[in-house]
Design a protein around this motif. Structure first.
Motif, PDB file in Angstrom:
ATOM      1  N   VAL A  70       0.841  -1.196   0.000  1.00 51.12           N
ATOM      2  CA  VAL A  70       0.000   0.000   0.000  1.00 51.12           C
ATOM      3  C   VAL A  70       0.878   1.249   0.000  1.00 51.12           C
ATOM      4  CG1 VAL A  70      -1.759   1.295   1.256  1.00 51.12           C
ATOM      5  CG2 VAL A  70      -1.895  -1.207   1.147  1.00 51.12           C
ATOM      6  N   SER A  71       1.924   1.247   0.813  1.00 50.54           N
ATOM      7  CA  SER A  71       2.852   2.375   0.842  1.00 50.54           C
ATOM      8  C   SER A  71       3.509   2.565  -0.519  1.00 50.54           C
ATOM      9  CB  SER A  71       3.925   2.156   1.906  1.00 50.54           C
ATOM     10  OG  SER A  71       3.359   2.135   3.193  1.00 50.54           O
ATOM     11  N   PHE A  72       3.835   1.452  -1.169  1.00 47.99           N
ATOM     12  CA  PHE A  72       4.433   1.536  -2.501  1.00 47.99           C
ATOM     13  C   PHE A  72       3.488   2.218  -3.484  1.00 47.99           C
ATOM     14  CE2 PHE A  72       4.293  -0.531  -6.700  1.00 47.99           C
ATOM     15  CZ  PHE A  72       5.447   0.006  -7.239  1.00 47.99           C
ATOM     16  N   ILE A  73       2.208   1.850  -3.461  1.00 48.51           N
ATOM     17  CA  ILE A  73       1.241   2.470  -4.380  1.00 48.51           C
ATOM     18  C   ILE A  73       1.195   3.980  -4.155  1.00 48.51           C
ATOM     19  CG2 ILE A  73      -1.210   2.623  -4.984  1.00 48.51           C
ATOM     20  CD1 ILE A  73      -1.415  -0.378  -4.270  1.00 48.51           C
ATOM     21  N   LYS A  74       1.163   4.403  -2.908  1.00 47.01           N
ATOM     22  CA  LYS A  74       1.133   5.833  -2.594  1.00 47.01           C
ATOM     23  C   LYS A  74       2.434   6.516  -3.041  1.00 47.01           C
ATOM     24  CE  LYS A  74      -0.489   6.694   1.574  1.00 47.01           C
ATOM     25  NZ  LYS A  74      -0.688   6.502   3.037  1.00 47.01           N
ATOM     26  N   ASP A  75       3.553   5.850  -2.835  1.00 48.12           N
ATOM     27  CA  ASP A  75       4.835   6.414  -3.259  1.00 48.12           C
ATOM     28  C   ASP A  75       4.921   6.486  -4.784  1.00 48.12           C
ATOM     29  OD1 ASP A  75       5.584   6.643  -0.627  1.00 48.12           O
ATOM     30  OD2 ASP A  75       6.782   4.797  -0.606  1.00 48.12           O
ATOM     31  N   PHE A  76       4.337   5.509  -5.455  1.00 45.30           N
ATOM     32  CA  PHE A  76       4.321   5.503  -6.918  1.00 45.30           C
ATOM     33  C   PHE A  76       3.549   6.717  -7.424  1.00 45.30           C
ATOM     34  CE2 PHE A  76       2.992   4.444 -11.152  1.00 45.30           C
ATOM     35  CZ  PHE A  76       3.956   3.588 -11.671  1.00 45.30           C
ATOM     36  N   VAL A  77       2.392   6.974  -6.825  1.00 46.70           N
ATOM     37  CA  VAL A  77       1.580   8.133  -7.220  1.00 46.70           C
ATOM     38  C   VAL A  77       2.365   9.423  -6.991  1.00 46.70           C
ATOM     39  CG1 VAL A  77      -0.493   9.464  -6.657  1.00 46.70           C
ATOM     40  CG2 VAL A  77      -0.617   6.965  -6.823  1.00 46.70           C
ATOM     41  N   ALA A  78       3.050   9.510  -5.856  1.00 49.33           N
ATOM     42  CA  ALA A  78       3.833  10.708  -5.547  1.00 49.33           C
ATOM     43  C   ALA A  78       4.981  10.884  -6.537  1.00 49.33           C
ATOM     44  CB  ALA A  78       4.365  10.621  -4.124  1.00 49.33           C
ATOM     45  N   MET A  79       5.642   9.783  -6.897  1.00 50.97           N
ATOM     46  CA  MET A  79       6.720   9.845  -7.878  1.00 50.97           C
ATOM     47  C   MET A  79       6.194  10.318  -9.230  1.00 50.97           C
ATOM     48  SD  MET A  79       8.816   6.667  -9.611  1.00 50.97           S
ATOM     49  CE  MET A  79       7.238   6.083 -10.267  1.00 50.97           C
ATOM     50  N   ASN A  80       5.065   9.764  -9.640  1.00 47.14           N
ATOM     51  CA  ASN A  80       4.493  10.124 -10.939  1.00 47.14           C
ATOM     52  C   ASN A  80       4.145  11.599 -10.999  1.00 47.14           C
ATOM     53  OD1 ASN A  80       4.499   8.195 -12.921  1.00 47.14           O
ATOM     54  ND2 ASN A  80       2.343   7.684 -12.754  1.00 47.14           N
ATOM     55  N   ALA A  81       3.678  12.143  -9.881  1.00 43.64           N
ATOM     56  CA  ALA A  81       3.264  13.554  -9.858  1.00 43.64           C
ATOM     57  C   ALA A  81       4.432  14.490 -10.140  1.00 43.64           C
ATOM     58  CB  ALA A  81       2.640  13.882  -8.505  1.00 43.64           C
ATOM     59  N   LYS A  82       5.652  14.023  -9.913  1.00 43.39           N
ATOM     60  CA  LYS A  82       6.831  14.855 -10.138  1.00 43.39           C
ATOM     61  C   LYS A  82       7.359  14.749 -11.565  1.00 43.39           C
ATOM     62  CE  LYS A  82       8.296  14.264  -5.315  1.00 43.39           C
ATOM     63  NZ  LYS A  82       9.357  13.720  -4.407  1.00 43.39           N
ATOM     64  N   ARG A  83       6.782  13.848 -12.343  1.00 44.44           N
ATOM     65  CA  ARG A  83       7.244  13.646 -13.712  1.00 44.44           C
ATOM     66  C   ARG A  83       6.338  14.389 -14.683  1.00 44.44           C
ATOM     67  NH1 ARG A  83      10.636   9.045 -14.281  1.00 44.44           N
ATOM     68  NH2 ARG A  83       9.919   8.729 -16.424  1.00 44.44           N
ATOM     69  N   GLU A 106      -6.787   1.175   5.570  1.00 49.91           N
ATOM     70  CA  GLU A 106      -5.931   1.604   6.678  1.00 49.91           C
ATOM     71  C   GLU A 106      -4.838   2.557   6.197  1.00 49.91           C
ATOM     72  OE1 GLU A 106      -4.525  -2.097   8.111  1.00 49.91           O
ATOM     73  OE2 GLU A 106      -6.444  -2.696   9.014  1.00 49.91           O
ATOM     74  N   GLY A 107      -4.425   2.392   4.938  1.00 46.42           N
ATOM     75  CA  GLY A 107      -3.396   3.252   4.380  1.00 46.42           C
ATOM     76  C   GLY A 107      -3.939   4.511   3.738  1.00 46.42           C
ATOM     77  N   GLY A 108      -5.251   4.730   3.846  1.00 46.43           N
ATOM     78  CA  GLY A 108      -5.841   5.953   3.322  1.00 46.43           C
ATOM     79  C   GLY A 108      -6.286   5.891   1.879  1.00 46.43           C
ATOM     80  N   THR A 128      -6.944   6.457  -6.424  1.00 40.58           N
ATOM     81  CA  THR A 128      -5.546   6.773  -6.131  1.00 40.58           C
ATOM     82  C   THR A 128      -5.203   8.227  -6.428  1.00 40.58           C
ATOM     83  OG1 THR A 128      -4.767   6.172  -8.349  1.00 40.58           O
ATOM     84  CG2 THR A 128      -4.906   4.404  -6.702  1.00 40.58           C
ATOM     85  N   GLY A 129      -6.075   8.925  -7.159  1.00 35.51           N
ATOM     86  CA  GLY A 129      -5.787  10.293  -7.532  1.00 35.51           C
ATOM     87  C   GLY A 129      -4.899  10.420  -8.752  1.00 35.51           C
ATOM     88  N   ASP A 130      -4.487   9.290  -9.330  1.00 35.78           N
ATOM     89  CA  ASP A 130      -3.629   9.298 -10.515  1.00 35.78           C
ATOM     90  C   ASP A 130      -4.282   8.414 -11.574  1.00 35.78           C
ATOM     91  OD1 ASP A 130      -1.703   9.046 -12.474  1.00 35.78           O
ATOM     92  OD2 ASP A 130      -0.050   8.693 -11.088  1.00 35.78           O
ATOM     93  N   PRO A 131      -4.710   8.999 -12.708  1.00 38.55           N
ATOM     94  CA  PRO A 131      -5.354   8.182 -13.751  1.00 38.55           C
ATOM     95  C   PRO A 131      -4.445   7.123 -14.348  1.00 38.55           C
ATOM     96  CG  PRO A 131      -4.881  10.404 -14.552  1.00 38.55           C
ATOM     97  CD  PRO A 131      -4.621  10.418 -13.078  1.00 38.55           C
ATOM     98  N   ALA A 132      -3.126   7.244 -14.124  1.00 38.50           N
ATOM     99  CA  ALA A 132      -2.197   6.250 -14.646  1.00 38.50           C
ATOM    100  C   ALA A 132      -2.037   5.064 -13.710  1.00 38.50           C
ATOM    101  CB  ALA A 132      -0.830   6.890 -14.898  1.00 38.50           C
TER     102      ALA A 132
END
Length: 390
Positions: A70-83, A106-108, A128-132
């Motif tokens: 779950v943390s990975f999915i959130k981190d992936f979304v955050a990484m994508n937002a910077k690209r 539980e992870g939001g 997830t907030g990210d269409p990708a």
């Protein structure tokens, strides 16, 4: 777009990878044996994708979404937002573990509004907030079925029509066995796929070799075709060796040095011995492999030593067990460095960590004990005195 698939190391995980390979060119395929290994695997993928210039797709199937995932999915979304939008990666997660919904919540990460037109009433889509990034959970369908039903998320081409019937039986069989649906007519017969799968998944073409997934996929489809044709489980079990031999015949046909009269494991050994994906050269000249079946390692190591490529060959198991084989009497000396013993040219030992996650991990744990760096004379407190004349 380059696709990397992360999937579970069980029948359903391989079913999902077999389905995916029929609809897209999977550039890399990683089988995760234990859910405890998911963390290091996704962490490595996040780091790799963070530095990738071109957009890629990561397809995750049947891994169970524990907190680290779950943390990975959130981190992936955050990484994508910077690209930049045109360089954003895609993430597709197809899972069927009911507990995944709890961990996501539980992870939001909560469910998106249900699509009333969806043909899948039990399907849960995660916002997830990210269409990708697409995360789908359905505990009524196994990962193999999810990979087929939602192939539009990753597919690059149509499936081979010649495989349609066998693929349909494979999906139904894995679905029945993995969900343990004993009331379904196919359940009892389908269990033979699981049994033959475990008999063959590590003992012939090991994980990490480029041919591994094709070998197991062809074996599963071959058994599914027999099952669809009305063969009994006993007949399929008896025919598994013949099916395996036909797969090997097709793969090794015309290869120099191949002996069609030899056993399957012996024929494959010569192919594995020269595989750069299965071995790492250690500083002292030994070659190290990871997770090879004991019988396979015996034959492969003999080919390596006979060819003169190395005089000491080592295999490290997932549980930290070690096998040493040599042709110059060094196996026992090496094993002693790892609390081991045995014969001079065939010995065993164990790593202190008790667990190994990958070939790279095995190398990192073995080298410091087997080939420790020599001390730098310049670092000695007496180095300055060596040049003095008394």
């Amino acid at each position: 777009m380059k696709i990397t698939q992360l999937t579970h190391h069980d029948l359903d995980g391989y079913g999902a990878s077999t389905v995916a390979a029929s609809r897209a060119a999977i550039g890399r395929l990683v089988h995760v044996a234990r859910y405890s290994d998911v963390g290091p695997v996704v962490a490595a993928e996040l780091k790799r994708l963070g530095g990738a210039a071109e957009p890629e797709m990561l397809l995750m199937t049947d891994l169970g979404l524990e907190p680290v995932a779950v943390s990975f999915i959130k981190d992936f979304v955050a990484m994508n937002a910077k690209r930049p939008p045109e360089r954003r990666h895609r993430l597709v997660v197809l899972d069927h573990h009911a507990s995944s919904l709890d961990r996501l919540s539980e992870g939001g990460l909560v469910q998106a509004d249900a699509d009333p037109a969806s043909p899948w009433p039990s399907l849960k889509s995660i916002a997830t907030g990210d269409p990708a990034v697409t995360v789908l959970i359905d505990d009524t369908r196994c990962a193999t079925r999810l990979a087929r039903d939602h192939a539009d998320l990753y597919a690059a081409h149509d499936a081979d029509p010649a495989l349609a019937d066998a693929m349909a039986v494979l999906v139904e069989a894995v679905d029945a066995v993995d969900l343990w649906q004993k009331d379904r007519p196919l359940f009892r017969q389908a269990q033979v796929l699981d049994e033959v799968f475990w008999d063959n998944v590590t003992g012939f073409v090991p994980l990490g070799h480029p041919w591994h997934d094709r070998f197991i996929g062809d074996l599963l489809l071959g058994m599914a075709a027999r099952l669809g044709g009305g063969a009994t489980p006993a007949a399929i079990e008896r025919d598994a060796g013949s099916l395996r031999a036909r797969i090997v015949d097709a793969a090794l046909s015309g290869r120099p040095g191949d002996d069609p009269e030899a056993t399957t494991r012996t024929r494959i050994a010569s192919l594995l011995a020269v595989s750069p994906e299965l071995f790492r050269r250690l500083p002292g000249g030994a070659k190290l492999s990871f997770g090879l079946d004991a019988g396979t390692f015996q034959r492969v190591s003999d080919v390596v030593m006979t060819s003169g490529d190395a005089s000491l060959v080592i295999n490290v198991g997932r549980a930290g067990t070690m096998s040493f084989r040599s042709n110059d009497g060094t196996a026992l000396d090496a094993a002693r460095k790892f609390r081991g013993g045995g014969h001079r040219d065939a010995a065993g030992g164990r790593l202190t960590s008790g667990a190994v996650a990958s070939l790279e991990d095995a190398v990192a744990q073995v080298v410091p004990l087997l080939d420790p760096p020599k001390p730098d004379p310049a670092s000695s407190p007496f180095a300055a005195l060596r040049g003095l004349k008394l």
